[in-house]
Design a protein around this motif. Structure first.
Motif, PDB file in Angstrom:
ATOM      1  N   ALA A  56       0.882  -1.261   0.234  1.00 23.05           N
ATOM      2  CA  ALA A  56      -0.048   0.021   0.032  1.00 23.05           C
ATOM      3  C   ALA A  56       0.767   1.276  -0.161  1.00 23.05           C
ATOM      4  O   ALA A  56       0.482   2.365  -0.477  1.00 23.05           O
ATOM      5  N   GLY A  57       1.992   1.131   0.941  1.00 23.57           N
ATOM      6  CA  GLY A  57       2.834   2.343   0.881  1.00 23.57           C
ATOM      7  C   GLY A  57       3.562   2.622  -0.603  1.00 23.57           C
ATOM      8  O   GLY A  57       3.682   3.739  -0.847  1.00 23.57           O
ATOM      9  N   LEU A  58       4.012   1.412  -1.229  1.00 22.74           N
ATOM     10  CA  LEU A  58       4.472   1.511  -2.573  1.00 22.74           C
ATOM     11  C   LEU A  58       3.439   2.234  -3.540  1.00 22.74           C
ATOM     12  O   LEU A  58       3.927   3.020  -4.478  1.00 22.74           O
ATOM     13  N   MET A  59       2.436   1.802  -3.436  1.00 18.29           N
ATOM     14  CA  MET A  59       1.450   2.198  -4.455  1.00 18.29           C
ATOM     15  C   MET A  59       0.998   3.540  -4.301  1.00 18.29           C
ATOM     16  O   MET A  59       0.740   4.365  -5.077  1.00 18.29           O
ATOM     17  N   ASN A  60       1.038   4.179  -3.061  1.00 18.14           N
ATOM     18  CA  ASN A  60       0.909   5.444  -2.717  1.00 18.14           C
ATOM     19  C   ASN A  60       2.033   6.598  -3.309  1.00 18.14           C
ATOM     20  O   ASN A  60       1.737   7.483  -3.865  1.00 18.14           O
ATOM     21  N   VAL A  61       3.106   5.912  -3.199  1.00 16.37           N
ATOM     22  CA  VAL A  61       4.424   6.580  -3.667  1.00 16.37           C
ATOM     23  C   VAL A  61       4.194   6.786  -5.044  1.00 16.37           C
ATOM     24  O   VAL A  61       4.502   7.596  -5.810  1.00 16.37           O
ATOM     25  N   LEU A  62       4.024   5.492  -5.775  1.00 12.51           N
ATOM     26  CA  LEU A  62       3.840   5.597  -7.358  1.00 12.51           C
ATOM     27  C   LEU A  62       2.913   6.361  -7.836  1.00 12.51           C
ATOM     28  O   LEU A  62       2.933   7.344  -8.887  1.00 12.51           O
ATOM     29  N   LYS A  63       1.405   6.390  -7.162  1.00 14.58           N
ATOM     30  CA  LYS A  63       0.551   7.430  -7.680  1.00 14.58           C
ATOM     31  C   LYS A  63       0.791   8.681  -7.423  1.00 14.58           C
ATOM     32  O   LYS A  63       0.260   9.614  -8.263  1.00 14.58           O
ATOM     33  N   ALA A  64       1.697   9.151  -6.517  1.00 13.35           N
ATOM     34  CA  ALA A  64       2.092  10.508  -6.397  1.00 13.35           C
ATOM     35  C   ALA A  64       3.188  10.844  -7.402  1.00 13.35           C
ATOM     36  O   ALA A  64       3.426  12.423  -7.218  1.00 13.35           O
ATOM     37  N   ALA A  65       3.728   9.993  -7.906  1.00 12.67           N
ATOM     38  CA  ALA A  65       4.784  10.280  -8.679  1.00 12.67           C
ATOM     39  C   ALA A  65       4.607  10.499 -10.146  1.00 12.67           C
ATOM     40  O   ALA A  65       3.596  10.317 -10.555  1.00 12.67           O
ATOM     41  N   THR A  66       5.421  10.752 -11.153  1.00 12.90           N
ATOM     42  CA  THR A  66       5.243  10.575 -12.370  1.00 12.90           C
ATOM     43  C   THR A  66       6.029   9.160 -12.991  1.00 12.90           C
ATOM     44  O   THR A  66       7.190   9.394 -13.376  1.00 12.90           O
ATOM     45  N   PRO A  67       5.408   8.235 -13.008  1.00 18.11           N
ATOM     46  CA  PRO A  67       5.913   6.842 -13.588  1.00 18.11           C
ATOM     47  C   PRO A  67       6.348   6.827 -15.053  1.00 18.11           C
ATOM     48  O   PRO A  67       5.962   7.417 -15.928  1.00 18.11           O
TER      49      PRO A  67
END
Length: 209
Positions: free
Chosen positions: A168-179
């Motif tokens: 869940a933490g990883l997904m929050n970081v990825l969603k807040a970034a420009t992948p």
């Protein structure tokens, strides 16, 4: 466990679909091309819900019962998923089952899952490592020592629970970034150089959008 790897892949594939196709649809809107918006990530949601809310959650519940076994675990998920097109029990009273993932069906065997998910650690050992004078060792083992303390306090933090929190933490970081994505294609299953299996490559291209 392979199950955790595949669940992570489902979540990442959903993020990829949502990101790539959302950008494509935004380009259509900028160019004023008539288009009905579609959430392509929803295609993976049934499998994600099955893994998250049934397979992993039931495993957590079973770990709370001293008399639970791998057999009772499989019986519980088979009961909850009866009739689901994404789940298939290989045989009655079997620990083997199959789940249809985004990229295709995968076989699993639940032997030893409950014991491995509980993952009991000696509290003296984890406490000693968490109190290390080397900061990197203390940082690595701090959360583990807290988990053991929580178990003694009646709140078990299993491998599955920690994994879901980290995911869940990883997904929050990825969603807040420009992948940015790198598309990797397996040319063949025999791991031979200069050999291309066209149906295999085509399936991967379809899965990659």
């Amino acid at each position: 466990e392979q199950l955790c790897i595949n669940f992570t892949n489902e979540r990442l594939q959903q993020l990829f679909n949502q990101h790539m196709f959302r950008e494509e649809q935004e380009e259509y809107r900028r160019e004023q091309i008539p288009w009905d918006g579609v959430d392509f990530g929803l295609d993976l949601q049934p499998c994600i819900d099955l893994l998250d809310k049934v397979v992993l959650d039931v495993l957590e519940d079973q770990c709370l019962f001293p008399l639970a076994t791998d057999k009772t675990y499989v019986e519980q998920i088979a009961k909850k998923l009866e009739g689901s097109p994404l789940f298939k029990l290989q045989a009655p009273n079997s620990l083997a089952f199959a789940i249809r993932h985004y990229a295709g069906p995968v076989q699993y065997h639940a032997g030893g899952w409950i014991d491995r998910n509980r993952d009991p650690l000696n509290d003296n050992l984890t406490g000693l490592l968490a109190a290390s004078t080397r900061q990197i060792v203390a940082d690595l083992w701090g959360d583990t020592a807290l988990s053991v303390a929580n178990v003694r306090g009646g709140s078990m933090r299993t491998i599955g629970r920690v994994y879901k929190e980290q995911l869940a933490g990883l997904m929050n970081v990825l969603k807040a970034a420009t992948p940015h994505f790198v598309r990797c294609i397996i040319p063949n299953l025999q791991k031979r150089p200069g050999m291309l299996t066209r149906p295999l490559i085509l399936d991967q291209l379809r899965c990659n959008g």
